[in-house]
Write a protein that holds these residues in place. Structure first.
Motif, PDB file in Angstrom:
ATOM      1  N   LEU A  24      16.290  30.694   6.095  1.00  0.00           N
ATOM      2  CA  LEU A  24      16.165  30.275   7.489  1.00  0.00           C
ATOM      3  C   LEU A  24      16.080  28.760   7.614  1.00  0.00           C
ATOM      4  CD1 LEU A  24      13.546  32.882   8.790  1.00  0.00           C
ATOM      5  CD2 LEU A  24      15.998  32.866   9.223  1.00  0.00           C
ATOM      6  N   ASN A  25      15.872  28.096   6.506  1.00  0.00           N
ATOM      7  CA  ASN A  25      15.704  26.648   6.496  1.00  0.00           C
ATOM      8  C   ASN A  25      17.026  25.915   6.293  1.00  0.00           C
ATOM      9  OD1 ASN A  25      14.051  24.406   6.714  1.00  0.00           O
ATOM     10  ND2 ASN A  25      13.681  24.273   4.522  1.00  0.00           N
ATOM     11  N   ALA A  26      18.139  26.621   6.324  1.00  0.00           N
ATOM     12  CA  ALA A  26      19.424  26.023   5.967  1.00  0.00           C
ATOM     13  C   ALA A  26      19.978  25.079   7.038  1.00  0.00           C
ATOM     14  CB  ALA A  26      20.433  27.120   5.675  1.00  0.00           C
ATOM     15  N   ARG A  27      20.027  25.518   8.278  1.00  0.00           N
ATOM     16  CA  ARG A  27      20.715  24.730   9.325  1.00  0.00           C
ATOM     17  C   ARG A  27      19.726  24.182  10.354  1.00  0.00           C
ATOM     18  NH1 ARG A  27      24.510  29.572   9.912  1.00  0.00           N
ATOM     19  NH2 ARG A  27      25.818  29.333   8.097  1.00  0.00           N
ATOM     20  N   VAL A  28      18.918  23.250   9.927  1.00  0.00           N
ATOM     21  CA  VAL A  28      17.979  22.613  10.839  1.00  0.00           C
ATOM     22  C   VAL A  28      18.025  21.104  10.642  1.00  0.00           C
ATOM     23  CG1 VAL A  28      16.401  24.577  11.058  1.00  0.00           C
ATOM     24  CG2 VAL A  28      16.072  22.953   9.214  1.00  0.00           C
ATOM     25  N   GLN A  29      17.398  20.406  11.572  1.00  0.00           N
ATOM     26  CA  GLN A  29      17.365  18.952  11.488  1.00  0.00           C
ATOM     27  C   GLN A  29      16.576  18.520  10.254  1.00  0.00           C
ATOM     28  OE1 GLN A  29      15.564  18.007  15.222  1.00  0.00           O
ATOM     29  NE2 GLN A  29      17.472  18.244  16.367  1.00  0.00           N
ATOM     30  N   PRO A  30      16.875  17.340   9.719  1.00  0.00           N
ATOM     31  CA  PRO A  30      16.228  16.889   8.484  1.00  0.00           C
ATOM     32  C   PRO A  30      14.691  16.888   8.540  1.00  0.00           C
ATOM     33  CG  PRO A  30      18.038  15.435   9.033  1.00  0.00           C
ATOM     34  CD  PRO A  30      17.890  16.395  10.171  1.00  0.00           C
ATOM     35  N   GLN A  31      14.115  16.433   9.654  1.00  0.00           N
ATOM     36  CA  GLN A  31      12.659  16.373   9.748  1.00  0.00           C
ATOM     37  C   GLN A  31      12.059  17.780   9.768  1.00  0.00           C
ATOM     38  OE1 GLN A  31      11.204  14.233  13.135  1.00  0.00           O
ATOM     39  NE2 GLN A  31       9.230  13.815  12.183  1.00  0.00           N
ATOM     40  N   VAL A  32      12.704  18.700  10.473  1.00  0.00           N
ATOM     41  CA  VAL A  32      12.254  20.089  10.524  1.00  0.00           C
ATOM     42  C   VAL A  32      12.414  20.721   9.151  1.00  0.00           C
ATOM     43  CG1 VAL A  32      12.676  22.358  11.553  1.00  0.00           C
ATOM     44  CG2 VAL A  32      12.778  20.311  12.980  1.00  0.00           C
ATOM     45  N   LYS A  33      13.521  20.408   8.486  1.00  0.00           N
ATOM     46  CA  LYS A  33      13.770  20.947   7.152  1.00  0.00           C
ATOM     47  C   LYS A  33      12.694  20.488   6.167  1.00  0.00           C
ATOM     48  CE  LYS A  33      17.508  21.807   3.997  1.00  0.00           C
ATOM     49  NZ  LYS A  33      18.952  21.840   3.905  1.00  0.00           N
ATOM     50  N   GLU A  34      12.288  19.235   6.264  1.00  0.00           N
ATOM     51  CA  GLU A  34      11.246  18.711   5.384  1.00  0.00           C
ATOM     52  C   GLU A  34       9.918  19.426   5.646  1.00  0.00           C
ATOM     53  OE1 GLU A  34       8.932  14.503   4.498  1.00  0.00           O
ATOM     54  OE2 GLU A  34      10.838  14.472   5.574  1.00  0.00           O
ATOM     55  N   HIS A  35       9.602  19.620   6.918  1.00  0.00           N
ATOM     56  CA  HIS A  35       8.364  20.332   7.274  1.00  0.00           C
ATOM     57  C   HIS A  35       8.398  21.762   6.746  1.00  0.00           C
ATOM     58  CE1 HIS A  35       5.092  22.068   9.576  1.00  0.00           C
ATOM     59  NE2 HIS A  35       5.941  22.949  10.058  1.00  0.00           N
ATOM     60  N   ARG A  36       9.499  22.450   6.985  1.00  0.00           N
ATOM     61  CA  ARG A  36       9.616  23.835   6.542  1.00  0.00           C
ATOM     62  C   ARG A  36       9.588  23.943   5.022  1.00  0.00           C
ATOM     63  NH1 ARG A  36      13.955  26.839  10.541  1.00  0.00           N
ATOM     64  NH2 ARG A  36      12.642  26.799  12.407  1.00  0.00           N
ATOM     65  N   SER A  37      10.183  22.989   4.347  1.00  0.00           N
ATOM     66  CA  SER A  37      10.142  22.995   2.881  1.00  0.00           C
ATOM     67  C   SER A  37       8.708  22.873   2.387  1.00  0.00           C
ATOM     68  CB  SER A  37      10.988  21.857   2.314  1.00  0.00           C
ATOM     69  OG  SER A  37      12.352  22.049   2.625  1.00  0.00           O
ATOM     70  N   SER A  38       7.923  22.052   3.066  1.00  0.00           N
ATOM     71  CA  SER A  38       6.508  21.920   2.704  1.00  0.00           C
ATOM     72  C   SER A  38       5.756  23.220   2.955  1.00  0.00           C
ATOM     73  CB  SER A  38       5.862  20.780   3.496  1.00  0.00           C
ATOM     74  OG  SER A  38       6.453  19.553   3.166  1.00  0.00           O
ATOM     75  N   VAL A  39       6.034  23.872   4.073  1.00  0.00           N
ATOM     76  CA  VAL A  39       5.402  25.155   4.383  1.00  0.00           C
ATOM     77  C   VAL A  39       5.764  26.184   3.314  1.00  0.00           C
ATOM     78  CG1 VAL A  39       5.359  27.087   6.022  1.00  0.00           C
ATOM     79  CG2 VAL A  39       5.243  24.741   6.870  1.00  0.00           C
ATOM     80  N   ILE A  40       7.034  26.242   2.952  1.00  0.00           N
ATOM     81  CA  ILE A  40       7.496  27.189   1.932  1.00  0.00           C
ATOM     82  C   ILE A  40       6.790  26.919   0.604  1.00  0.00           C
ATOM     83  CG2 ILE A  40       9.491  27.863   0.526  1.00  0.00           C
ATOM     84  CD1 ILE A  40      11.197  27.398   3.103  1.00  0.00           C
ATOM     85  N   ARG A  41       6.673  25.647   0.248  1.00  0.00           N
ATOM     86  CA  ARG A  41       6.009  25.283  -1.004  1.00  0.00           C
ATOM     87  C   ARG A  41       4.535  25.723  -0.984  1.00  0.00           C
ATOM     88  NH1 ARG A  41       8.337  20.812  -1.319  1.00  0.00           N
ATOM     89  NH2 ARG A  41       6.881  19.581  -0.092  1.00  0.00           N
ATOM     90  N   LEU A  42       3.869  25.539   0.139  1.00  0.00           N
ATOM     91  CA  LEU A  42       2.470  25.961   0.255  1.00  0.00           C
ATOM     92  C   LEU A  42       2.337  27.482   0.156  1.00  0.00           C
ATOM     93  CD1 LEU A  42       1.242  23.581   3.091  1.00  0.00           C
ATOM     94  CD2 LEU A  42       0.508  23.564   0.703  1.00  0.00           C
ATOM     95  N   VAL A  43       3.244  28.211   0.801  1.00  0.00           N
ATOM     96  CA  VAL A  43       3.206  29.675   0.736  1.00  0.00           C
ATOM     97  C   VAL A  43       3.450  30.139  -0.700  1.00  0.00           C
ATOM     98  CG1 VAL A  43       4.353  31.794   1.498  1.00  0.00           C
ATOM     99  CG2 VAL A  43       3.850  30.000   3.159  1.00  0.00           C
ATOM    100  N   GLU A  44       4.407  29.507  -1.377  1.00  0.00           N
ATOM    101  CA  GLU A  44       4.685  29.869  -2.772  1.00  0.00           C
ATOM    102  C   GLU A  44       3.488  29.578  -3.671  1.00  0.00           C
ATOM    103  OE1 GLU A  44       9.470  29.335  -3.385  1.00  0.00           O
ATOM    104  OE2 GLU A  44       8.277  27.513  -3.286  1.00  0.00           O
ATOM    105  N   ASP A  45       2.828  28.451  -3.442  1.00  0.00           N
ATOM    106  CA  ASP A  45       1.638  28.117  -4.236  1.00  0.00           C
ATOM    107  C   ASP A  45       0.523  29.122  -3.995  1.00  0.00           C
ATOM    108  OD1 ASP A  45       2.976  25.937  -5.262  1.00  0.00           O
ATOM    109  OD2 ASP A  45       1.942  24.451  -4.003  1.00  0.00           O
ATOM    110  N   TYR A  46       0.340  29.517  -2.742  1.00  0.00           N
ATOM    111  CA  TYR A  46      -0.692  30.504  -2.403  1.00  0.00           C
ATOM    112  C   TYR A  46      -0.389  31.835  -3.086  1.00  0.00           C
ATOM    113  CZ  TYR A  46      -3.933  33.161   0.611  1.00  0.00           C
ATOM    114  OH  TYR A  46      -4.928  33.963   1.096  1.00  0.00           O
ATOM    115  N   LEU A  47       0.883  32.236  -3.073  1.00  0.00           N
ATOM    116  CA  LEU A  47       1.289  33.475  -3.730  1.00  0.00           C
ATOM    117  C   LEU A  47       1.037  33.386  -5.240  1.00  0.00           C
ATOM    118  CD1 LEU A  47       2.532  36.291  -3.571  1.00  0.00           C
ATOM    119  CD2 LEU A  47       4.793  35.219  -3.694  1.00  0.00           C
ATOM    120  N   LYS A  48       1.305  32.237  -5.840  1.00  0.00           N
ATOM    121  CA  LYS A  48       1.059  32.056  -7.276  1.00  0.00           C
ATOM    122  C   LYS A  48      -0.422  32.199  -7.604  1.00  0.00           C
ATOM    123  CE  LYS A  48       4.997  29.075  -8.243  1.00  0.00           C
ATOM    124  NZ  LYS A  48       5.424  27.696  -8.521  1.00  0.00           N
TER     125      LYS A  48
END
Length: 172
Positions: A113-137
């Motif tokens: 879902l993070n593929a076609r968004v503006q760069p700033q939104v993409k950066e925010h979403r990438s950070s959210v994804i990274r946090l979710v992945e860390d929590y899952l780990k």
């Protein structure tokens, strides 16, 4: 990027003046919330991210709540008694692995879902994804440690029940 703080303050002041002039008098606390209304429509990314975090949290809470009974093997030599059967432990393993797998798939879906968004939104979403992945780990690590303790205790119990001497004693 230029500092737009003064422009923002002027806009807020103008909106307040306009509301007072039109007769739309509200409480001060409500004025601030109406200046920049929050979006009622939540996107797929936000909704699915919250669902994944909720699932991970529920798994973590469940594992922590049943930790003592899960790792306890109910040895004849100790005073502890197990309130959980091996079948129940196996069921917990199976369900935990299902939830972990489902969360991993959901994170992969969220990444798409993070593929076609503006760069700033993409950066925010990438950070959210990274946090979710860390929590899952972290939760996967909790599960793995509990399972390792369970397996070790089962092996130890079987070894003690057979009254096998340690390998070091055999070598002497």
């Amino acid at each position: 990027m230029a500092d737009v703080t003064n422009v923002f303050k002027a806009t807020v002041k103008a909106l307040r003046s306009r509301k007072k002039f039109t007769g739309d008098v509200q409480h001060k606390s409500q004025t601030f919330t109406n200046i920049l209304p929050s979006s009622k429509h939540k996107g797929d990314f936000e909704r699915k991210s919250k669902e994944v975090v909720s699932s991970i949290s529920k798994l973590k809470d469940f594992l922590m709540e049943h930790r003592k009974a899960y790792v306890s093997t109910g040895s004849h030599l100790s005073a502890e008694t197990s309130s959980m059967t091996d079948t129940e432990r196996d069921q917990i393993d199976e369900e935990a692995e299902k939830v972990i797998h489902m969360c991993q798939e959901s994170v992969a879906l969220i990444k798409n879902l993070n593929a076609r968004v503006q760069p700033q939104v993409k950066e925010h979403r990438s950070s959210v994804i990274r946090l979710v992945e860390d929590y899952l780990k972290v939760v996967c690590k909790i599960y793995s440690e509990q399972r390792a303790v369970r397996v070790k205790r089962v092996v130890d119990r079987k070894r003690l029940s057979k009254l096998e001497p340690d390998k070091l004693v055999k070598e002497k």
